[in-house]
Write an enzyme that holds these catalytic residues in place. Structure first.
Site, mmCIF file in Angstrom:
data_model
loop_
_atom_site.group_PDB
_atom_site.id
_atom_site.type_symbol
_atom_site.label_atom_id
_atom_site.label_comp_id
_atom_site.label_asym_id
_atom_site.label_seq_id
_atom_site.Cartn_x
_atom_site.Cartn_y
_atom_site.Cartn_z
ATOM 1 N N GLU A 93 1.035 -1.280 -0.316
ATOM 2 C CA GLU A 93 0.088 -0.003 -0.003
ATOM 3 C C GLU A 93 1.044 0.985 -0.699
ATOM 4 O O GLU A 93 1.566 1.553 0.630
ATOM 5 C CB GLU A 93 -1.129 -0.329 1.439
ATOM 6 C CG GLU A 93 -1.809 1.055 1.356
ATOM 7 C CD GLU A 93 -2.667 1.587 2.482
ATOM 8 O OE1 GLU A 93 -2.784 0.959 2.933
ATOM 9 O OE2 GLU A 93 -2.866 2.250 2.782
ATOM 10 N N GLU A 98 -2.625 11.924 1.734
ATOM 11 C CA GLU A 98 -3.767 11.399 2.288
ATOM 12 C C GLU A 98 -3.337 12.316 4.427
ATOM 13 O O GLU A 98 -2.747 13.051 4.522
ATOM 14 C CB GLU A 98 -3.036 10.130 3.072
ATOM 15 C CG GLU A 98 -4.549 9.460 4.503
ATOM 16 C CD GLU A 98 -3.607 7.669 4.765
ATOM 17 O OE1 GLU A 98 -4.662 7.560 5.210
ATOM 18 O OE2 GLU A 98 -1.995 8.099 4.769
#
Length: 294
Positions: A93, A98
């Site tokens: 990932e 974010e």
């Protein structure tokens, strides 16, 4: 559909998202948002959007331009890539963009299976800073330790997220994935390099990235990352906002939003007006392979 990040949302179908106005596309931009209607007392979620690419990637240059990024208390936007293996994070990932609540600095992170160390990455390799997790070591990127903060995370410069980003007219992130590393650069809107604006990117001319994770045998083998899909999502609450930071940490939900007395889910449920800034406006997403946009 079920939200894998366990937020106060459900991932709406295409038909539902369109009917509720959660998605919209023009020749100039794509809008993605959350349902900001009043919810009844028995509601357990808000409709939101999660979009994944059909194509998978094992390298490339991913260039995202935004004029608005979701922000606000309890808001958790992410533009990321994740492997298609059955057991997360079997094929890795990579969280490119974010953030949580009202943060103004972007987080970029990796999460892997065992034997991925970033101890070789020094201050000269990236201009951002390490984000210290619950463990003292920031460079062991394995999730094997079993808490939601496991992985390695770096923080970008100011105004790369949140209200400051939006007030400045947005900006562009460029994320390059090669066999030797994962690098991310950022420019405010209008300050992008000429080669990137001309869609002929030359990453070697861009200087030091704000985020860099080294890949190579003996540290973090490139095989940790393969066959990954691109993902946009917009969560509210969820495992990260609710549990990632300890309750006394300034970056916890109540640390970021000290004026709120409710829990994060209660606040999201009962304060629809607080979601006024919870939406993406994407002006471009280019993916380059062998120096060609696809």
């Amino acid at each position: 559909a079920f939200d894998p990040r366990v937020g106060f949302v459900k991932c709406a179908s295409l038909a539902t998202a369109a009917a509720l106005g959660l998605i919209n596309a023009t020749a100039a931009a794509v809008y993605m948002g959350v349902d900001d209607a009043h919810l009844g007392a028995n509601a357990t979620s808000r409709d939101s959007v999660r979009i994944e690419s059909r194509a998978t990637f094992s390298s490339g240059l991913f260039v995202l331009s935004l004029s608005h990024i979701p922000t606000g208390c309890g808001v958790w936007p992410a533009f990321w890539m994740t492997g298609t293996g059955d057991a997360w994070p079997m094929w890795g990932e990579w969280d490119i963009v974010e953030g949580f609540d009202r943060q103004s600095q972007v987080f970029s992170s990796i999460h892997t299976t065992s034997n991925c160390s970033e101890a070789s990455v020094g201050d000269a390799d990236f201009s951002g800073s390490w984000v210290l997790g619950n463990r003292s070591a920031t460079t062991d990127c394995s999730v094997a330790h079993g808490n939601p903060q496991d992985g390695c995370s770096q923080k970008g410069p100011n105004a790369t997220l949140g209200a400051q980003f939006n007030a400045g007219g947005g900006g562009t992130y460029a994320a390059e994935w090669t066999s030797s590393g994962l690098s991310i650069w950022f420019w405010q809107a209008g300050a992008e390099p000429a080669d990137l604006a001309a869609r002929a990117p030359e990453p070697r001319s861009w200087g030091t990235p704000y985020s860099f994770f080294a890949l190579g045998p003996g540290s973090c083998d490139p095989s940790h990352f393969r066959d990954m899909r691109i993902v946009f999502d917009l969560d509210l609450g969820g495992t990260c906002v609710n549990h990632l930071y300890g309750p006394k940490n300034a970056q916890s939900f109540h640390g970021s939003c000290p004026h709120i007395i409710e829990t994060c889910p209660e606040f999201i449920k009962t304060n629809a007006k607080a979601l006024a800034e919870a939406y993406w406006i994407v002006t471009a997403l280019d993916v380059y392979s062998n120096s060609s946009a696809v």
